[in-house]
Design an enzyme around this catalytic site. Sequence first.
Site, short mmCIF file in Angstrom:
data_model
loop_
_atom_site.label_atom_id
_atom_site.label_comp_id
_atom_site.label_asym_id
_atom_site.label_seq_id
_atom_site.Cartn_x
_atom_site.Cartn_y
_atom_site.Cartn_z
N LYS A 136 0.83 -1.21 0.00
CA LYS A 136 0.00 0.00 0.00
C LYS A 136 0.86 1.25 0.00
O LYS A 136 0.62 2.19 -0.76
CB LYS A 136 -0.92 0.02 1.24
CG LYS A 136 -1.85 -1.17 1.33
CD LYS A 136 -2.74 -1.09 2.56
CE LYS A 136 -2.02 -1.29 3.87
NZ LYS A 136 -1.56 -2.66 4.14
N ARG A 188 11.67 -7.39 5.29
CA ARG A 188 11.70 -5.93 5.12
C ARG A 188 12.70 -5.28 6.07
O ARG A 188 12.75 -5.58 7.25
CB ARG A 188 10.29 -5.37 5.37
CG ARG A 188 10.20 -3.87 5.24
CD ARG A 188 8.80 -3.42 4.93
NE ARG A 188 7.86 -3.58 6.03
CZ ARG A 188 6.58 -3.25 5.94
NH1 ARG A 188 6.08 -2.77 4.82
NH2 ARG A 188 5.79 -3.42 6.99
N ARG A 222 -1.26 -9.52 12.96
CA ARG A 222 -1.74 -8.46 12.06
C ARG A 222 -2.68 -9.04 11.00
O ARG A 222 -3.67 -8.42 10.63
CB ARG A 222 -0.55 -7.75 11.39
CG ARG A 222 0.19 -6.81 12.35
CD ARG A 222 1.60 -6.53 11.92
NE ARG A 222 1.73 -5.70 10.75
CZ ARG A 222 2.88 -5.53 10.08
NH1 ARG A 222 3.98 -6.13 10.49
NH2 ARG A 222 2.93 -4.75 9.04
N ARG A 266 -9.72 0.98 8.73
CA ARG A 266 -9.34 -0.41 8.93
C ARG A 266 -10.40 -1.18 9.71
O ARG A 266 -10.21 -2.37 9.95
CB ARG A 266 -8.07 -0.42 9.78
CG ARG A 266 -6.86 -1.10 9.17
CD ARG A 266 -5.75 -0.87 10.17
NE ARG A 266 -4.59 -1.65 9.94
CZ ARG A 266 -3.53 -1.21 9.26
NH1 ARG A 266 -3.54 -0.04 8.68
NH2 ARG A 266 -2.46 -1.96 9.16
N ARG A 309 11.32 -3.08 11.53
CA ARG A 309 10.22 -2.64 12.38
C ARG A 309 9.92 -3.71 13.42
O ARG A 309 9.95 -4.89 13.11
CB ARG A 309 8.97 -2.42 11.51
CG ARG A 309 8.74 -0.99 11.12
CD ARG A 309 7.68 -0.84 10.06
NE ARG A 309 6.39 -1.42 10.40
CZ ARG A 309 5.29 -1.32 9.62
NH1 ARG A 309 5.36 -0.64 8.48
NH2 ARG A 309 4.16 -1.88 9.97
P1 ADP Z 1 0.51 -2.75 7.78
O1 ADP Z 1 -0.62 -2.24 6.95
O2 ADP Z 1 1.62 -3.26 6.93
O3 ADP Z 1 0.08 -3.71 8.85
P2 ADP Z 1 0.85 -0.10 8.98
O4 ADP Z 1 2.14 0.62 8.98
O5 ADP Z 1 -0.27 0.44 8.13
O6 ADP Z 1 1.21 -1.59 8.57
O7 ADP Z 1 0.28 -0.22 10.48
C1 ADP Z 1 1.08 -0.67 11.53
C2 ADP Z 1 0.22 -0.80 12.81
O8 ADP Z 1 -0.32 0.50 13.18
C3 ADP Z 1 -1.02 -1.69 12.71
O9 ADP Z 1 -0.70 -3.06 12.91
C4 ADP Z 1 -1.89 -1.12 13.83
O10 ADP Z 1 -1.46 -1.53 15.11
C5 ADP Z 1 -1.64 0.38 13.73
N1 ADP Z 1 -2.61 1.03 12.81
C6 ADP Z 1 -2.32 1.59 11.61
N2 ADP Z 1 -3.43 2.09 11.04
C7 ADP Z 1 -4.45 1.84 11.91
C8 ADP Z 1 -5.85 2.10 11.91
N3 ADP Z 1 -6.45 2.71 10.87
N4 ADP Z 1 -6.58 1.70 12.98
C9 ADP Z 1 -6.02 1.08 14.02
N5 ADP Z 1 -4.72 0.80 14.10
C10 ADP Z 1 -3.92 1.18 13.06
#
Ligand code: ADP
Length: 239
Positions: A34, A149, A193, A109, A182
């Site tokens: 993404k 990664r 996740r 999400r 990370r």
């Molecule tokens: P990925 O999509 O690869 O899991 P992100 O960098 O988008 O990684 O998100 C990392 C973490 O941040 C998620 O696992 C969650 O804990 C938190 N997070 C990100 N966006 C949201 C959201 N919209 N609502 C709740 N938690 C979020």
Amino acid sequence: MSSIATSVQTAGRAVGSKTTPGPILLMGPPGAGKGTQAKELIKLWGVPQISTGDLLRANVAQGTPLGRIAKEIIGRGELVPDTLVNDMVAVRLLKPDTINGYILDGFPRTIGQADWLDDRLAAQPEALPVVAVSIKVNYNQLLRRITGRRNCPVCHTIYNVYVNPPKVEGFCDIEGAALIQRDDDTEVVFKERMRAYEALTAPVMEHYRALGRFAEVDGDRPIDKIAAEIVVAVERLRR
Ligand code: ADP
């Protein structure tokens, strides 16, 4: 210019000539690409990327009250509560660079976040509704992308030890800085996740599919081909 770049630009003009892109939602499991695609699309459309993951990590790094709450939750691979994330996005959407649209990466999400966003946009007569594009990648490929990664802490270039390694193992080609992984890019946290994604985020895709504002693209292809396909999908959904 390559023929793929030309096709992206042609499709981009078609979108741009009719309307501004408006709010675009990029969806997909962890590791789907993404963020990578958002970076391609912001170049094309000149609108900002709003990544809730990046915004939350910035809060963690700065030690804000939100960051202190989010740190543990992110580390477990769970989702930060809707109200906290919605408030954070609300503040970001007030910036004037969002006027012609924006690319949401990792938000909404949950159905609660989607309802909040839809209501907010519906209350603004000039705002276009969200269109959602999901990037599909198979499970084993996602696992390799996530666990392989590595990020440069200085220039934020992303490497993958399996498919796109740096020239010198462990160090950024550009900055020479030691690469970092990370905390949530381990196999154990990846599985959590994925669980959160399937339980809470998959219904968001169904929500936008039911509204006729959803498309899916194959994410196991070269970056520019996927970008071109997203542009075509957005053009179709905005018609
Ligand atoms: P990925 O999509 O690869 O899991 P992100 O960098 O988008 O990684 O998100 C990392 C973490 O941040 C998620 O696992 C969650 O804990 C938190 N997070 C990100 N966006 C949201 C959201 N919209 N609502 C709740 N938690 C979020």
